[in-house]
Every structure is written in structure tokens, then in C-alpha cells.
Enzyme design. Structure first.
Site, PDB file in Angstrom:
ATOM      1  N   ASP A 167      35.675  44.630  36.049  1.00  0.00           N
ATOM      2  CA  ASP A 167      36.742  45.584  36.325  1.00  0.00           C
ATOM      3  C   ASP A 167      37.916  45.345  35.376  1.00  0.00           C
ATOM      4  O   ASP A 167      38.100  44.242  34.845  1.00  0.00           O
ATOM      5  CB  ASP A 167      37.236  45.438  37.761  1.00  0.00           C
ATOM      6  CG  ASP A 167      36.199  45.856  38.787  1.00  0.00           C
ATOM      7  OD1 ASP A 167      35.263  46.585  38.425  1.00  0.00           O
ATOM      8  OD2 ASP A 167      36.332  45.440  39.955  1.00  0.00           O
ATOM      9  N   ARG A 168      38.734  46.365  35.223  1.00  0.00           N
ATOM     10  CA  ARG A 168      39.869  46.306  34.296  1.00  0.00           C
ATOM     11  C   ARG A 168      40.743  45.067  34.509  1.00  0.00           C
ATOM     12  O   ARG A 168      41.121  44.386  33.554  1.00  0.00           O
ATOM     13  CB  ARG A 168      40.715  47.576  34.456  1.00  0.00           C
ATOM     14  CG  ARG A 168      41.980  47.591  33.597  1.00  0.00           C
ATOM     15  CD  ARG A 168      42.826  48.833  33.877  1.00  0.00           C
ATOM     16  NE  ARG A 168      44.058  48.806  33.112  1.00  0.00           N
ATOM     17  CZ  ARG A 168      44.188  49.265  31.883  1.00  0.00           C
ATOM     18  NH1 ARG A 168      43.141  49.792  31.269  1.00  0.00           N
ATOM     19  NH2 ARG A 168      45.332  49.207  31.247  1.00  0.00           N
TER      20      ARG A 168
END
Length: 307
Positions: free
Chosen positions: A137-138
């Protein structure tokens, strides 16, 4: 002109074995053989092009030349710093910082890890697009695995299905987790009305996370647990959803009930990655240190020890 096509070389182990059967043993799929035949690849035995029905002699040199890959449409190669932990002709292992997406999106077509990896491959004259095997995830940091060719991606995808790629994470969560060790086995699916958020739901996909408590402490009036997490499946937002479901969301993960008072992103880092090399079958493992923002919280607390 230099031939940029990816190639692999093997040796036949049996007299009389058909080339197609030997290639199947090496993990070359029927789909790949079709691409080789119709899209500009080649199968060579002792330097001579042959078809898949060619009978082999033990010791024959088999060279598989794959069709040239094109960069994915819309993926813009960029120059930029990559923290590379390992690289060879098949694999690229990198550390992703928090705050950087793994892949570009419609609204943010540049600046992702994939953009920088594409630039790196371009500089090396590697004729491939970006094949991310283990995405983050970011706002999750840590180790990522990238395959440098479609065939290598296929082999690693099969390894994921057979659970021979192992990822370990460390995280900081709200509250003192009571059990020193627990298994969270709870199906995960998309939350109704959201294109991003997931939840534990009866009709979701099977998901399994192991949670080990490393420490419990208090800092700035907050109860916090430092945990190690092992993924047995790889569902979207799996760790975040599972921890939230037991009442211990990640620090900084406001999407799943965490607060951002101690850290401004989800406190989650991939600390180790273990796999068998898709070509040599050698077992390989890489480690990554906890990043500074999480380390700061660990160093600032009043240590109460593991209960």
C-alpha cells in the site's frame, strides 16, 4: 543491433524426451510456448531451431528465446533513486518508502515505484514491463519483489499460490494485545458502498494472518503494542483489516480506526522477504530495518516489557 530478447538456457536430462515435455519441467507454460511461436521467440537445441516435438538427447543445450516485451501502455519510465537490496537477470528486490504508490493511477500517472522501476529497466536495456510480485500500500514501507520478465512473474505467481513466498511485517498498533501469539483466520471482502475499503465478511476470500507481540508499552498517554505479522495469504489491506477486526488498528491508519496522533501514516513495514529463486531454486532471504518514524515511537516510550 543487440538482441534484447530475454533468454534462458537449460540442459536435457533424459534421452528421447520431447522438447515440450522438458520445457514443461522447466516451468514454461503452454501459453508461453504459443507466444514464442507466434510473437517472435525461438526454441534452440544445440544452436539449431526446433519445434516442440523434437526428441532430445541427455545433455542437449536448450535455449529458450522469449518474445520481446513492450512497456505497458501508459507506464511512464522515470529516473529516480531506488534502494536496491538485490538484483540479477530475473529478480529485483527493492525497499519502498512510505508515501509512494506501488503503481501509477489515472490521477497520478507518475511518481510511483513502477515508474522508477521502469526507468531503471530502460537504463539497463531490459526489454520488459514492470512485474510487481509483492505490492505494498502507498503508506506501507519495506521490501518489494519485482520480476524482470513475464515468465519469471509466472513462476513467482505459482510460488505464491503454493505459499512458498514468505513476507514478515512489523507494526505498531493501538492498545495492548492480550495474546502473545494468535492466528487471525477471517475472510475479507470489499465493503459495501466503497471501492477502497475492505472488511471481514462471511462471503469474503479466505485470509490468514499470524500475530506475535514483541512488546507492549505506553507513550504520550497511548497504549501501544509492537507486533510481528506473518501473511499466509495476500488479500488487499489484509493486515489492516485483520488488526482492526480484533480491536487493535494500526497507528496512523485512519481508514480502519487508527489515530494519527503519534504517526502520520499507517505504522506498517515489511521487514523480511523469503523465497526460492525461480531459476536456481536457491532459498534467499532479505531484511529491512524499521524506518525512522516507527523507530522514534519505539525509542520514546516508557518500556513496560512484554506481559
Amino acid at each position: 543491433m543487440k538482441d534484447l530478447r530475454y533468454h534462458l538456457t537449460f540442459h536435457a536430462s533424459l534421452d528421447g524426451q520431447l522438447l515440450r515435455d522438458a520445457l514443461a519441467q522447466f516451468g514454461i507454460s503452454k501459453r508461453t510456448l504459443t507466444a514464442i511461436k507466434f510473437r517472435g521467440g525461438a526454441l534452440l537445441v544445440n544452436g539449431e531451431e526446433q519445434n516442440v516435438r523434437h526428441p532430445l538427447t541427455e545433455g542437449d543445450e536448450i535455449k529458450v528465446i522469449f518474445p520481446k516485451e513492450e512497456m505497458s501502455v501508459g507506464l511512464i519510465p522515470e529516473k529516480g533513486r531506488l534502494t536496491i537490496c538485490y538484483e540479477d537477470q530475473a529478480l529485483l528486490i527493492v525497499e519502498k518508502p512510505d508515501g509512494q504508490s506501488s503503481i501509477p493511477s489515472h490521477d497520478h500517472p507518475t511518481g510511483s515505484m513502477a515508474n522508477k522501476i521502469a526507468g531503471h529497466l530502460q537504463e539497463q536495456d531490459v526489454a520488459s514491463t514492470v512485474h510487481i510480485v509483492t505490492r505494498l500500500d502507498r503508506d506501507t514501507s519495506g521490501l518489494m519483489c519485482i520480476a524482470k520478465h513475464r515468465h519469471i512473474h509466472h513462476l513467482l505467481s505459482e510460488a505464491q499460490k503454493s505459499h512458498t513466498i514468505h513476507r514478515t511485517y512489523e507494526a505498531l498498533v493501538h492498545g495492548h494485545v492480550k495474546e502473545d501469539f494468535q492466528q487471525i483466520i477471517a475472510p475479507i471482502g470489499r465493503k459495501a458502498g466503497s471501492i477502497i475499503e475492505r472488511e471481514v465478511t462471511e462471503d469474503g476470500q479466505y485470509a490468514h494472518t499470524d500475530v506475535t507481540v514483541l512488546n507492549r508499552f505506553n507513550t504520550n498517554g497511548e497504549e501501544v503494542s509492537h507486533v510481528r505479522l506473518t501473511l499466509h495469504t495476500g488479500r488487499t489491506h489484509q493486515i489492516r483489516v485483520h488488526l482492526s477486526s480484533i480491536g487493535h488498528p494500526l497507528l496512523g491508519d485512519d481508514l480502519y480506526g487508527g489515530k494519527c496522533t503519534l504517526i502520520r501514516r499507517q505504522a506498517l513495514h515489511c521487514v523480511s522477504l523469503k523465497l526460492q529463486h525461480p531459476l536456481s531454486q536457491e532459498e534467499m532471504i532479505w531484511y529491512s530495518n524499521i524506518p525512522e518514524d516507527m523507530e522514534h515511537i519505539l525509542l520514546s516510550h516508557s518500556n513496560s516489557g512484554v506481559n
